[in-house]
Design a protein around this motif. Structure first.
Motif, short mmCIF file in Angstrom:
data_model
loop_
_atom_site.label_atom_id
_atom_site.label_comp_id
_atom_site.label_asym_id
_atom_site.label_seq_id
_atom_site.Cartn_x
_atom_site.Cartn_y
_atom_site.Cartn_z
N TYR A 1 11.78 -1.81 -8.88
CA TYR A 1 10.95 -0.78 -9.51
C TYR A 1 9.81 -0.37 -8.56
O TYR A 1 9.56 0.83 -8.35
N LEU A 2 9.14 -1.35 -7.98
CA LEU A 2 8.02 -1.06 -7.08
C LEU A 2 8.49 -0.36 -5.81
O LEU A 2 7.82 0.55 -5.31
N GLU A 3 9.63 -0.78 -5.29
CA GLU A 3 10.18 -0.14 -4.08
C GLU A 3 10.54 1.32 -4.36
O GLU A 3 10.28 2.21 -3.54
N HIS B 1 0.72 -5.09 -14.53
CA HIS B 1 -0.70 -5.43 -14.37
C HIS B 1 -0.84 -6.71 -13.56
O HIS B 1 -1.68 -6.79 -12.64
N GLY B 2 -0.03 -7.71 -13.90
CA GLY B 2 -0.07 -8.97 -13.16
C GLY B 2 0.32 -8.78 -11.70
O GLY B 2 -0.30 -9.37 -10.79
N GLN B 3 1.32 -7.96 -11.46
CA GLN B 3 1.78 -7.69 -10.09
C GLN B 3 0.65 -7.08 -9.27
O GLN B 3 0.36 -7.51 -8.15
N LYS C 1 8.88 4.90 -2.78
CA LYS C 1 9.69 6.00 -2.25
C LYS C 1 9.35 7.31 -2.97
O LYS C 1 9.24 8.37 -2.35
N LEU C 2 9.14 7.21 -4.28
CA LEU C 2 8.83 8.40 -5.08
C LEU C 2 7.51 9.02 -4.66
O LEU C 2 7.42 10.24 -4.45
N LEU D 1 0.11 2.86 -10.27
CA LEU D 1 1.21 2.10 -10.87
C LEU D 1 1.14 2.07 -12.39
O LEU D 1 2.11 2.43 -13.08
N LEU D 2 0.01 1.66 -12.94
CA LEU D 2 -0.12 1.51 -14.39
C LEU D 2 -0.19 2.87 -15.08
O LEU D 2 0.42 3.07 -16.14
N ASP D 3 -0.95 3.82 -14.49
CA ASP D 3 -1.03 5.17 -15.07
C ASP D 3 0.34 5.80 -15.15
O ASP D 3 0.73 6.37 -16.19
N PHE D 4 1.08 5.74 -14.06
CA PHE D 4 2.40 6.38 -13.97
C PHE D 4 3.37 5.76 -14.98
O PHE D 4 4.05 6.48 -15.71
N THR D 5 3.41 4.44 -15.04
CA THR D 5 4.36 3.77 -15.93
C THR D 5 4.04 4.04 -17.39
O THR D 5 4.93 4.33 -18.20
#
Length: 733
Positions: free
Chosen positions: A101-103, A47-49, A107-108, A73-77
């Motif tokens: 993780y973000l990289e 969330h902070g990121q 890619k995904l 990002l948040l939904d997926f995680t």
């Protein structure tokens, strides 16, 4: 030749296999990283990121999320946490682990997007899947209070009965979460903890976790919160394989909060808002299955009432008829039967046929269950359009239709007759948002080809129209232009609001796009998003609302004020349209609609006439001379525009007696119209000493008015008309 074709077909298959392998490898790495951290700490870090990335990005801050993987990002995680029964770490992830993780997530999502585009599915399904996979946040936060008050207030008795919570408390709690996650409160929580965004300890993260605690934010009963929550690992059988992680809907679509022990947290505000209404209804049904029929009845009444409430804001002077009945041929034998239509809106010579569907768009993703998804589109778009088409065809058969309201099972009472309609629009409204496909569904198998233009719109998007259209003539002109765009094969927009943006930019955007295609000799045109100005404007409205009106809004400080999106017009032309609208007289508004059909060249000429002639008018007033400047449009029979009548506009002093004396005014106009044998729209505009347009009256002078005159009166009038005609110096435009 056959062998060559077969070998060509192999390559896409090989690429798809390679993409599936890439998706599987990325998910393995992503799951491994998640397993190293405490789930709540990981969600706070992400969330902070996301927050700080967008905080420094003007485009992301104002227009919304830019990269699909950041958007989801948040939904997926959170979905991975609740679907994986793995040993969780106890601390936070380090900086390198977050970066990796973000990289890997980037890619995904890239591999999944390519996979969707290459899959052997029809274009509609691929397009819908791509939009659902990458886009969220379909309701502007500015409308959240009004929207959820409308949607949930009919259920207040059921909510109290089942969860001990009123609809007002449910909405207030939801708004509290929205304000909590959309404002600078997270930064304040960090500052109060004494930590910097770069270095946050486990202890600090655990303390900050309370910032996301749903019970603390909302004050809702814990039973209600639990019913909307999933524990980590609770849905371990939700995905059958790795590919489904990207192609199936997320489990948090059904339950948006994440529970750890006896505490429950919210991180993804977009997922919560997008699905809250349906989530609450599912929760009530799970707790008390016997209430399903009550919910269905409430939803039917709600869906039928809400669109009319919004249209009344846009067209306050319109006539509205809800739940009407009429006779039309039905079945193979063509026997007349009673048929129902959800509603009719009449404004002057415009009729909008309303069909509303309160049913849900299939919650499953297009790729995971194509048949269910298409069936829901059939229910939400095809069926209501066919119902509208039946009403349309019955009206067109005789140019008139009688409508009734139902008094009892077999008794119908006459309401009114509808006739003399020049423009008809079908409007299919849904409670559920299907924005990712609504703007394109008009050109699919679900909408049959006919003369009836269709506008498929969700309640979410319909709410935007009263905010952007404060003029009935502009809105009706927009509907007219949009109806042409529906039939234009070059216009394929990604969003309903792109239509508004295109209209503001070009007015007749259908013709503009066709001209480009012809000039460039191309078959396909990529049309970039035209909703950016709308997003920027609504972002400021969002922030002002969340800011409680205290001081300058956050966005205004950063980027300056955002003007309300509008169609650019010359000042004098815009003043004329506003004046005609302000009368609330249907004939004046019809005149405004005709003026709005003019191209930019003609509009400029009209503005120049009003501006230059107003100066002359003031000069002649001081000389006590009589001057009546006027100009005519569409009177040359060899250059006629079929959509427009002959229009003549007269510029007068606001004090002129013609504005008060009906008889004198009628004679004045009959002496000056160009033709006796066809209707002419005469617009008299009054100007004050400051060159402001302050008065306007519209008359139609037609053949019947000349035919009613006695022969002697007609001869006298004819002589006067001949003299005026010989001295006429009409300014054309």
């Amino acid at each position: 030749m056959k062998e060559e074709n077969e070998s060509l077909d192999v390559f896409p298959f090989i690429e798809i296999i390679e993409l599936e392998k890439n998706i599987e490898e990325s998910l393995t790495k992503i799951r491994s990283t998640i397993s190293k951290g405490n789930p709540i700490m990981t969600m706070i870090q992400l969330h902070g990121q996301k927050f700080f990335n967008h905080f420094g990005d003007i485009e992301a801050s104002v227009y919304g999320n830019v990269k699909p993987y950041e958007n989801k990002l948040l939904d997926f995680t959170q979905s991975l946490i609740v679907t994986n029964d793995i040993n969780q770490g106890t601390g936070c992830l380090n900086k390198n682990e977050i970066t990796g993780y973000l990289e890997e997530l980037d890619k995904l999502f890239t591999a999944a997007s390519i996979y969707v585009n290459m899959a052997p599915k029809d274009e509609l399904i691929k397009y819908s899947q791509g939009m659902q996979m990458n886009v969220s946040g379909t309701l502007y936060p500015f409308f959240e209070k009004e929207h959820f008050t409308d949607m949930l207030s009919p259920y207040t008795d059921l909510l109290e009965e089942i969860f001990g919570i009123t609809s007002i408390e449910a909405v207030e709690g939801l708004l509290a979460i929205s304000k909590h996650l959309r404002t600078m409160g997270f930064v304040e929580a960090l500052i109060n903890s004494g930590a910097s965004p770069e270095e946050i300890s486990d202890e600090v993260l655990l303390n900050i976790a309370e910032y996301f605690n749903v019970e603390r934010i909302t004050g809702w009963p814990i039973e209600f919160i639990q019913e909307l929550s999933l524990q980590q690992g609770e849905c371990k059988d939700f995905y059958e394989n790795d590919l489904q992680v990207m192609l199936k809907e997320t489990p948090i679509k059904y339950k948006p909060f994440i529970g750890v022990g006896d505490k429950y947290y919210c991180f993804s505000i977009d997922n919560l808002i997008d699905n809250f209404y349906r989530t609450v209804l599912r929760a009530m049904r799970r707790k008390k299955g016997s209430i399903s029929n009550r919910i269905n009845d409430i939803q039917k009444d709600l869906s039928e009432a809400l669109p009319f409430k919004l249209f009344k804001t846009i067209l306050p002077a319109s006539q509205m008829f809800k739940s009407v009945f009429y006779k039309a041929p039905v079945g193979a034998n063509g026997k007349n039967e009673w048929c129902e239509c959800d509603g009719i809106i009449l404004f002057d010579d415009v009729m909008i046929i309303i069909e509303v569907k309160g049913g849900a768009l299939s919650p499953v993703s297009p790729f995971s269950d194509e048949e269910a998804y298409k069936k829901s589109l059939n229910d939400l778009a095809k069926n209501p359009y066919e119902q509208s088409l039946r009403f349309f065809e019955e009206y067109k058969r005789t140019g008139k239709i009688d409508i009734y309201h139902k008094e009892s099972k077999k008794r119908y009472k006459f309401t009114t007759s509808i006739e003399n309609i020049k423009f008809i629009q079908a409007c299919c409204v849904t409670l559920d948002d299907f924005n990712e496909i609504a703007s394109q569904i008009e050109k699919t198998e679900f909408i049959q080809n006919s003369d009836l233009p269709v506008w498929c719109v969700s309640v979410n998007d319909l709410r935007v129209y009263p905010e952007l259209f404060d003029s009935p003539s502009l809105f009706l002109n927009y509907l007219y232009q949009r109806s042409h765009a529906t039939k234009n094969p070059y216009i394929k927009l990604n969003d309903e609001l792109d239509h508004i943006g295109m209209y503001f930019a070009y007015n007749d955007y259908c013709t503009r796009i066709s001209e480009i295609a012809k000039e460039e000799d191309i078959e396909e045109i990529f049309i970039a998003s035209h909703r950016d100005e709308i997003d920027a404007y609504m972002a400021r409205k969002i922030n002002t609302d969340l800011n409680d009106g205290e001081g300058e809004s956050f966005y205004d400080i950063l980027f300056g004020p955002a003007p309300k999106p509008r169609q650019e017009m010359d000042f004098m032309f815009e003043q004329l349209i506003k004046l005609l609208d302000s009368t609330k007289d249907h004939l004046c508004i019809r005149a405004a609609r005709y003026f709005l059909l003019l191209d930019s060249y003609s509009r400029d000429n009209l503005s120049e006439f009003l501006s230059s002639r107003s100066k002359k008018l003031l000069e002649f007033k001081s000389r006590q001379a009589i001057l009546t400047p006027y100009m005519a449009f569409n009177y040359k029979k060899e250059d006629r525009i079929s959509e427009l009548p002959v229009i003549t506009i007269f510029l007068l002093q606001a004090s002129n007696k013609l504005f008060k004396d009906v008889v004198q005014r009628k004679r004045f106009l009959m002496e000056r119209v160009l033709y006796e044998d066809e209707p002419t729209y005469c617009i008299l505009v009054g100007m004050n000493k400051n060159k402001e347009l302050t008065k306007v009256i519209t008359h139609i002078i037609g053949p019947e008015q000349f035919q009613m005159l006695p022969e002697s009166a007609y001869e006298l009038l004819k002589n006067t008309r001949d003299k005026i005609g010989n001295s006429r110096n009409i300014k054309e435009f």
